[in-house]
Write a protein that holds these residues in place. Sequence first.
Motif, PDB file in Angstrom:
ATOM      1  N   GLY A  46       0.815  -1.215   0.000  1.00 35.55           N
ATOM      2  CA  GLY A  46       0.000   0.000   0.000  1.00 35.55           C
ATOM      3  C   GLY A  46       0.847   1.263   0.000  1.00 35.55           C
ATOM      4  O   GLY A  46       0.683   2.150  -0.848  1.00 35.55           O
ATOM      5  N   ARG A  47       1.797   1.362   0.931  1.00 33.80           N
ATOM      6  CA  ARG A  47       2.571   2.586   1.066  1.00 33.80           C
ATOM      7  C   ARG A  47       3.517   2.813  -0.112  1.00 33.80           C
ATOM      8  O   ARG A  47       3.655   3.926  -0.613  1.00 33.80           O
ATOM      9  N   ASP A  72       9.640  -6.801  -4.709  1.00 33.31           N
ATOM     10  CA  ASP A  72       8.739  -7.246  -3.654  1.00 33.31           C
ATOM     11  C   ASP A  72       8.927  -8.749  -3.471  1.00 33.31           C
ATOM     12  O   ASP A  72       9.253  -9.461  -4.426  1.00 33.31           O
ATOM     13  N   ALA A  73       8.713  -9.192  -2.222  1.00 31.89           N
ATOM     14  CA  ALA A  73       8.883 -10.618  -1.910  1.00 31.89           C
ATOM     15  C   ALA A  73       7.652 -11.432  -2.288  1.00 31.89           C
ATOM     16  O   ALA A  73       7.682 -12.654  -2.223  1.00 31.89           O
ATOM     17  N   ARG A  77       2.057  -8.981  -6.172  1.00 32.57           N
ATOM     18  CA  ARG A  77       2.168  -7.518  -5.962  1.00 32.57           C
ATOM     19  C   ARG A  77       3.299  -6.935  -6.802  1.00 32.57           C
ATOM     20  O   ARG A  77       3.179  -5.845  -7.360  1.00 32.57           O
ATOM     21  N   ALA A 108       9.675   0.654   1.523  1.00 28.14           N
ATOM     22  CA  ALA A 108       8.342   0.612   2.147  1.00 28.14           C
ATOM     23  C   ALA A 108       7.957  -0.832   2.444  1.00 28.14           C
ATOM     24  O   ALA A 108       6.848  -1.277   2.168  1.00 28.14           O
ATOM     25  N   ASP A 111       8.110  -3.025   8.969  1.00 30.18           N
ATOM     26  CA  ASP A 111       9.026  -2.278   9.841  1.00 30.18           C
ATOM     27  C   ASP A 111      10.375  -2.958  10.093  1.00 30.18           C
ATOM     28  O   ASP A 111      11.419  -2.321  10.088  1.00 30.18           O
ATOM     29  N   HIS A 114      13.214  -2.515   7.423  1.00 29.21           N
ATOM     30  CA  HIS A 114      13.718  -1.204   6.974  1.00 29.21           C
ATOM     31  C   HIS A 114      15.231  -1.090   7.138  1.00 29.21           C
ATOM     32  O   HIS A 114      15.932  -0.646   6.244  1.00 29.21           O
ATOM     33  N   GLU A 131      10.846   4.418   4.908  1.00 27.91           N
ATOM     34  CA  GLU A 131       9.632   4.612   5.704  1.00 27.91           C
ATOM     35  C   GLU A 131       9.910   4.491   7.202  1.00 27.91           C
ATOM     36  O   GLU A 131      10.856   3.852   7.626  1.00 27.91           O
ATOM     37  N   LYS A 132       9.052   5.149   7.980  1.00 29.10           N
ATOM     38  CA  LYS A 132       9.090   5.019   9.428  1.00 29.10           C
ATOM     39  C   LYS A 132       8.442   3.711   9.825  1.00 29.10           C
ATOM     40  O   LYS A 132       7.692   3.173   9.003  1.00 29.10           O
ATOM     41  N   GLY A 160      10.628   8.520   6.388  1.00 28.03           N
ATOM     42  CA  GLY A 160       9.279   8.841   5.899  1.00 28.03           C
ATOM     43  C   GLY A 160       8.334   9.430   6.931  1.00 28.03           C
ATOM     44  O   GLY A 160       7.149   9.096   6.953  1.00 28.03           O
ATOM     45  N   GLN A 162       6.576  12.373   7.319  1.00 25.03           N
ATOM     46  CA  GLN A 162       6.307  13.535   6.462  1.00 25.03           C
ATOM     47  C   GLN A 162       5.964  14.816   7.219  1.00 25.03           C
ATOM     48  O   GLN A 162       6.047  15.898   6.646  1.00 25.03           O
ATOM     49  N   ALA A 219      12.584 -14.107   3.585  1.00 26.73           N
ATOM     50  CA  ALA A 219      12.987 -12.700   3.410  1.00 26.73           C
ATOM     51  C   ALA A 219      12.099 -11.788   4.253  1.00 26.73           C
ATOM     52  O   ALA A 219      12.552 -10.760   4.755  1.00 26.73           O
ATOM     53  N   TYR A 234       1.918 -12.729   7.457  1.00 30.84           N
ATOM     54  CA  TYR A 234       2.548 -12.113   6.286  1.00 30.84           C
ATOM     55  C   TYR A 234       1.791 -10.855   5.847  1.00 30.84           C
ATOM     56  O   TYR A 234       2.397  -9.792   5.668  1.00 30.84           O
ATOM     57  N   TRP A 237       0.836  -8.070   9.179  1.00 29.13           N
ATOM     58  CA  TRP A 237       1.956  -8.086  10.113  1.00 29.13           C
ATOM     59  C   TRP A 237       1.839  -7.044  11.224  1.00 29.13           C
ATOM     60  O   TRP A 237       2.411  -7.194  12.295  1.00 29.13           O
ATOM     61  N   ARG A 238       1.059  -5.955  11.002  1.00 25.08           N
ATOM     62  CA  ARG A 238       0.953  -4.909  12.039  1.00 25.08           C
ATOM     63  C   ARG A 238       0.256  -5.388  13.317  1.00 25.08           C
ATOM     64  O   ARG A 238       0.266  -4.693  14.312  1.00 25.08           O
TER      65      ARG A 238
END
Length: 409
Positions: A46-47, A72-73, A77, A108, A111, A114, A131-132, A160, A162, A219, A234, A237-238
């Motif tokens: 998304g980001r 991307d892994a 996507r 992105a 977390d 990163h 990204e943060k 990131g 902003q 990965a 996967y 993940w948040r």
Amino acid sequence: MSHESRTSTRRRDFLAASAAFTAVARAQEARTKKERLGIGLIGSGGRGNSLMNEVLRLKEEGFAGDIVAVCDAYRPRLEKTAARLNAKAYSTSAELLKDPNVNAVFIATPDRLHVYHALEAVRAGKDVYCEKPLTHWSQFDKLKELAGEVRASKVVFQVGTQRASDVMYLTARTHINKGAIGKPIHVVTGLFRQGDWGERGMPVDDPNAQAGPDLNWEAFLADAPKRPFDVSRYFRWRMYMDYSGGPVTDLYPHYLAPVVMALGLGFPKRVAAIGAQYVFHGEREVPDTFDALMEYPSGVTVAMVGSQGNGETFDPVIRGTQGAITLRESNLLIEPERPTQNRAVDIPSFNMVREHVRNFLTAVRTRGKTNADIENGYRTQTALIMAMQSHLARKVAQFDEDSQTIRLD
Ligand SMILES: NC(=O)c1ccc[n+]([C@@H]2O[C@H](COP(=O)([O-])OP(=O)(O)OC[C@H]3O[C@@H](n4cnc5c(N)ncnc54)[C@H](O)[C@@H]3O)[C@@H](O)[C@H]2O)c1
């Protein structure tokens, strides 16, 4: 190996390293010239896609650059984003970073990844928009390593967050520096919102997805605890502490980084925090409510408070010895402590993310400083890691500036 052959190996290593260094320096120099910049994206979820939309908008405004590569892994996507952006598709960051057409990367990924992608990119001499949060809350040692390597490199680095390019905070900084509120001593900020759409609501593209050639589970895990593949971990993940941390790591970087920028804060000397899961339970592991108090050696306390259980939010307030600044929806309210006249400073409307991306791409051209540079990112992320450690240990986290270490008392 003889002494002589060791020496010649060392000399060969040295020559190879200096050739690589010269190539990197030359490539960076080229970025100041009129040549078109090549942009790469690592993590096309998304980001990543919305950041690329901002790059495309800046291109319409005349930015001389192209999105040339995506990684991307998760293959579906990767293919979708590469086709949309007409960019080359790579399934690993290592392959993308070897592409000589890539000058700068946007990172992105989730977390925890990163710091690894940022280190890889810095070592490859690419400029980085990361990204943060700069790292996962368990990766303080990696955070220090990254700060050290970015400082020693010539790469342009933007985190990131902003709001560091938010005209509201930049204007507040100007007024604070001119003495509008005296010496700043206290900040109240944070975020209240209702819902766990950002965690449980993350899209699961394919509930039957499996780890394998089209989905690189290893990965994704990187240095996280090894586990068998789990589709929810996967894609959502948040929700899990192994990959995320709730409001303190996901949302508060946005509110702390601009305060660190506007007030010129260093590292906090102590942080005490309480996190809780009051509303959203079940499979979700991360707190939904999180309050942290951060004390800075320059004599400023920052209170970062918030919950995902209630949406009645508030405007951040910076208080000083002679007044206060409230950062409102469309203006700054400056109130002197002994009121003569309150002042509302109007802020024109602008797109914050676009300004932050513009700030990064401008610095890539000028080799200048970004609004959320590595120093800001290191300080912000250290404070947030201390908050998480304080919450988990039910202790106060102390920071030792000299040794750059965190202690829990
Ligand atoms: N600055 C902001 O306002 C803002 C807003 C949203 C998200 N973010 C940040 O952006 C990051 C991504 O968030 P998202 O919502 O897009 O998540 P997401 O899950 O939608 O996207 C992450 C992507 O990374 C891919 N990926 C996983 N491991 C990888 C690896 N090893 N190599 C390459 N790709 C890999 C995944 O397949 C996925 O497509 C997060 O860290 C988040 O905090 C920032």
